[in-house]
Design a protein around this motif. Structure first.
Motif, PDB file in Angstrom:
ATOM      1  N   ALA A  21       0.813  -1.219   0.000  1.00  0.00           N
ATOM      2  CA  ALA A  21       0.000   0.000   0.000  1.00  0.00           C
ATOM      3  C   ALA A  21       0.846   1.267   0.000  1.00  0.00           C
ATOM      4  CB  ALA A  21      -0.932  -0.003   1.212  1.00  0.00           C
ATOM      5  N   PHE A  22       1.971   1.257   0.717  1.00  0.00           N
ATOM      6  CA  PHE A  22       2.726   2.497   0.909  1.00  0.00           C
ATOM      7  C   PHE A  22       4.082   2.536   0.211  1.00  0.00           C
ATOM      8  CE2 PHE A  22      -0.188   2.303   4.542  1.00  0.00           C
ATOM      9  CZ  PHE A  22      -0.835   3.511   4.367  1.00  0.00           C
ATOM     10  N   GLY A  23       4.478   1.444  -0.402  1.00  0.00           N
ATOM     11  CA  GLY A  23       5.733   1.415  -1.150  1.00  0.00           C
ATOM     12  C   GLY A  23       6.945   1.804  -0.315  1.00  0.00           C
ATOM     13  N   GLU A  24       7.796   2.632  -0.891  1.00  0.00           N
ATOM     14  CA  GLU A  24       9.041   3.028  -0.230  1.00  0.00           C
ATOM     15  C   GLU A  24       8.814   3.790   1.068  1.00  0.00           C
ATOM     16  OE1 GLU A  24      11.506   5.150  -2.991  1.00  0.00           O
ATOM     17  OE2 GLU A  24      11.557   3.466  -4.398  1.00  0.00           O
ATOM     18  N   LYS A  25       7.653   4.374   1.243  1.00  0.00           N
ATOM     19  CA  LYS A  25       7.349   5.153   2.447  1.00  0.00           C
ATOM     20  C   LYS A  25       6.805   4.286   3.583  1.00  0.00           C
ATOM     21  CE  LYS A  25       6.325   9.181  -0.344  1.00  0.00           C
ATOM     22  NZ  LYS A  25       5.305  10.105  -0.798  1.00  0.00           N
ATOM     23  N   ALA A  26       6.653   2.990   3.358  1.00  0.00           N
ATOM     24  CA  ALA A  26       6.007   2.099   4.333  1.00  0.00           C
ATOM     25  C   ALA A  26       6.637   2.179   5.726  1.00  0.00           C
ATOM     26  CB  ALA A  26       6.015   0.662   3.831  1.00  0.00           C
ATOM     27  N   ALA A  27       7.956   2.251   5.793  1.00  0.00           N
ATOM     28  CA  ALA A  27       8.625   2.275   7.096  1.00  0.00           C
ATOM     29  C   ALA A  27       8.324   3.559   7.876  1.00  0.00           C
ATOM     30  CB  ALA A  27      10.132   2.106   6.929  1.00  0.00           C
ATOM     31  N   THR A  41      -6.507  -6.954   6.845  1.00  0.00           N
ATOM     32  CA  THR A  41      -7.135  -5.735   6.358  1.00  0.00           C
ATOM     33  C   THR A  41      -6.343  -4.537   6.857  1.00  0.00           C
ATOM     34  OG1 THR A  41      -9.293  -6.790   6.377  1.00  0.00           O
ATOM     35  CG2 THR A  41      -9.271  -4.389   6.276  1.00  0.00           C
ATOM     36  N   LEU A  42      -6.024  -3.644   5.950  1.00  0.00           N
ATOM     37  CA  LEU A  42      -5.336  -2.402   6.276  1.00  0.00           C
ATOM     38  C   LEU A  42      -6.408  -1.342   6.507  1.00  0.00           C
ATOM     39  CD1 LEU A  42      -2.525  -1.021   6.379  1.00  0.00           C
ATOM     40  CD2 LEU A  42      -2.841  -0.473   3.977  1.00  0.00           C
ATOM     41  N   HIS A  43      -6.321  -0.637   7.632  1.00  0.00           N
ATOM     42  CA  HIS A  43      -7.301   0.397   7.987  1.00  0.00           C
ATOM     43  C   HIS A  43      -6.650   1.775   7.935  1.00  0.00           C
ATOM     44  CE1 HIS A  43      -8.827  -3.297   9.814  1.00  0.00           C
ATOM     45  NE2 HIS A  43     -10.026  -2.765   9.686  1.00  0.00           N
ATOM     46  N   ASP A  44      -7.439   2.803   7.628  1.00  0.00           N
ATOM     47  CA  ASP A  44      -6.916   4.164   7.677  1.00  0.00           C
ATOM     48  C   ASP A  44      -6.941   4.648   9.126  1.00  0.00           C
ATOM     49  OD1 ASP A  44      -9.534   4.984   8.251  1.00  0.00           O
ATOM     50  OD2 ASP A  44      -9.882   5.822   6.268  1.00  0.00           O
ATOM     51  N   ALA A  45      -6.525   5.887   9.346  1.00  0.00           N
ATOM     52  CA  ALA A  45      -6.417   6.434  10.700  1.00  0.00           C
ATOM     53  C   ALA A  45      -7.752   6.456  11.440  1.00  0.00           C
ATOM     54  CB  ALA A  45      -5.823   7.837  10.648  1.00  0.00           C
ATOM     55  N   SER A  46      -8.856   6.516  10.712  1.00  0.00           N
ATOM     56  CA  SER A  46     -10.173   6.546  11.358  1.00  0.00           C
ATOM     57  C   SER A  46     -10.713   5.141  11.646  1.00  0.00           C
ATOM     58  CB  SER A  46     -11.182   7.298  10.481  1.00  0.00           C
ATOM     59  OG  SER A  46     -11.484   6.540   9.323  1.00  0.00           O
ATOM     60  N   GLY A  47      -9.963   4.109  11.212  1.00  0.00           N
ATOM     61  CA  GLY A  47     -10.395   2.739  11.430  1.00  0.00           C
ATOM     62  C   GLY A  47     -11.158   2.137  10.272  1.00  0.00           C
ATOM     63  N   LYS A  48     -11.330   2.906   9.202  1.00  0.00           N
ATOM     64  CA  LYS A  48     -12.056   2.424   8.025  1.00  0.00           C
ATOM     65  C   LYS A  48     -11.152   1.493   7.209  1.00  0.00           C
ATOM     66  CE  LYS A  48     -14.124   4.055   3.740  1.00  0.00           C
ATOM     67  NZ  LYS A  48     -14.337   5.206   2.880  1.00  0.00           N
ATOM     68  N   PRO A  49     -11.653   0.297   6.838  1.00  0.00           N
ATOM     69  CA  PRO A  49     -10.834  -0.601   6.024  1.00  0.00           C
ATOM     70  C   PRO A  49     -10.602  -0.019   4.629  1.00  0.00           C
ATOM     71  CG  PRO A  49     -13.008  -1.561   6.470  1.00  0.00           C
ATOM     72  CD  PRO A  49     -12.947  -0.245   7.173  1.00  0.00           C
ATOM     73  N   VAL A  50      -9.346  -0.068   4.167  1.00  0.00           N
ATOM     74  CA  VAL A  50      -9.027   0.485   2.854  1.00  0.00           C
ATOM     75  C   VAL A  50      -8.459  -0.560   1.884  1.00  0.00           C
ATOM     76  CG1 VAL A  50      -8.705   2.846   3.635  1.00  0.00           C
ATOM     77  CG2 VAL A  50      -6.775   1.294   3.672  1.00  0.00           C
ATOM     78  N   LEU A  51      -7.912  -1.648   2.400  1.00  0.00           N
ATOM     79  CA  LEU A  51      -7.318  -2.667   1.545  1.00  0.00           C
ATOM     80  C   LEU A  51      -7.328  -3.989   2.291  1.00  0.00           C
ATOM     81  CD1 LEU A  51      -5.806  -3.099  -1.181  1.00  0.00           C
ATOM     82  CD2 LEU A  51      -3.697  -2.567   0.035  1.00  0.00           C
ATOM     83  N   THR A  52      -7.758  -5.070   1.619  1.00  0.00           N
ATOM     84  CA  THR A  52      -7.820  -6.380   2.253  1.00  0.00           C
ATOM     85  C   THR A  52      -7.038  -7.387   1.430  1.00  0.00           C
ATOM     86  OG1 THR A  52      -9.973  -5.934   3.247  1.00  0.00           O
ATOM     87  CG2 THR A  52      -9.364  -8.239   3.015  1.00  0.00           C
ATOM     88  N   LEU A  53      -6.269  -8.222   2.125  1.00  0.00           N
ATOM     89  CA  LEU A  53      -5.533  -9.314   1.506  1.00  0.00           C
ATOM     90  C   LEU A  53      -6.141 -10.613   2.016  1.00  0.00           C
ATOM     91  CD1 LEU A  53      -3.014 -10.496  -0.007  1.00  0.00           C
ATOM     92  CD2 LEU A  53      -1.844 -10.380   2.196  1.00  0.00           C
ATOM     93  N   GLU A  54      -6.619 -11.438   1.095  1.00  0.00           N
ATOM     94  CA  GLU A  54      -7.165 -12.742   1.463  1.00  0.00           C
ATOM     95  C   GLU A  54      -6.196 -13.804   0.967  1.00  0.00           C
ATOM     96  OE1 GLU A  54     -10.992 -15.622   0.633  1.00  0.00           O
ATOM     97  OE2 GLU A  54     -11.149 -13.490   0.165  1.00  0.00           O
TER      98      GLU A  54
END
Length: 86
Positions: free
Chosen positions: A38-44, A62-75
């Protein structure tokens, strides 16, 4: 009902029963890979935590944004679960 563990520090992994740690760490690895995707080179530089792992055998992260909303899921599925394209 499956147990959910909150992992904010490495020591929190000690709350996971020893016989379930391999599964937990595998799914934490999946979550880190999803974060990098999701964040590439900036992930760290993008804060993670706390992570929650549910011992349910689902292998979904599931990756969530700062508000807790799911933005990306890996199954994660096994190769035998996959069906050939028609």
């Amino acid at each position: 009902m499956p147990t959910t563990y909150e992992i904010d520090r490495v020591a929190d992994l000690l709350r996971v029963p020893i016989e379930r740690r391999t599964a937990c760490l595998r799914e934490v690895e999946y979550a880190l890979a999803l974060h990098e995707l999701a964040f590439g080179e900036k992930a760290a530089d993008v804060e993670i935590g706390p992570m929650r792992w549910t011992d349910d055998g689902d292998k979904t992260c599931t990756l969530h944004d700062a508000s807790g909303k799911p933005v990306l899921t890996l199954e994660v599925t096994s190769k035998s679960d996959m069906q050939p394209n028609a």
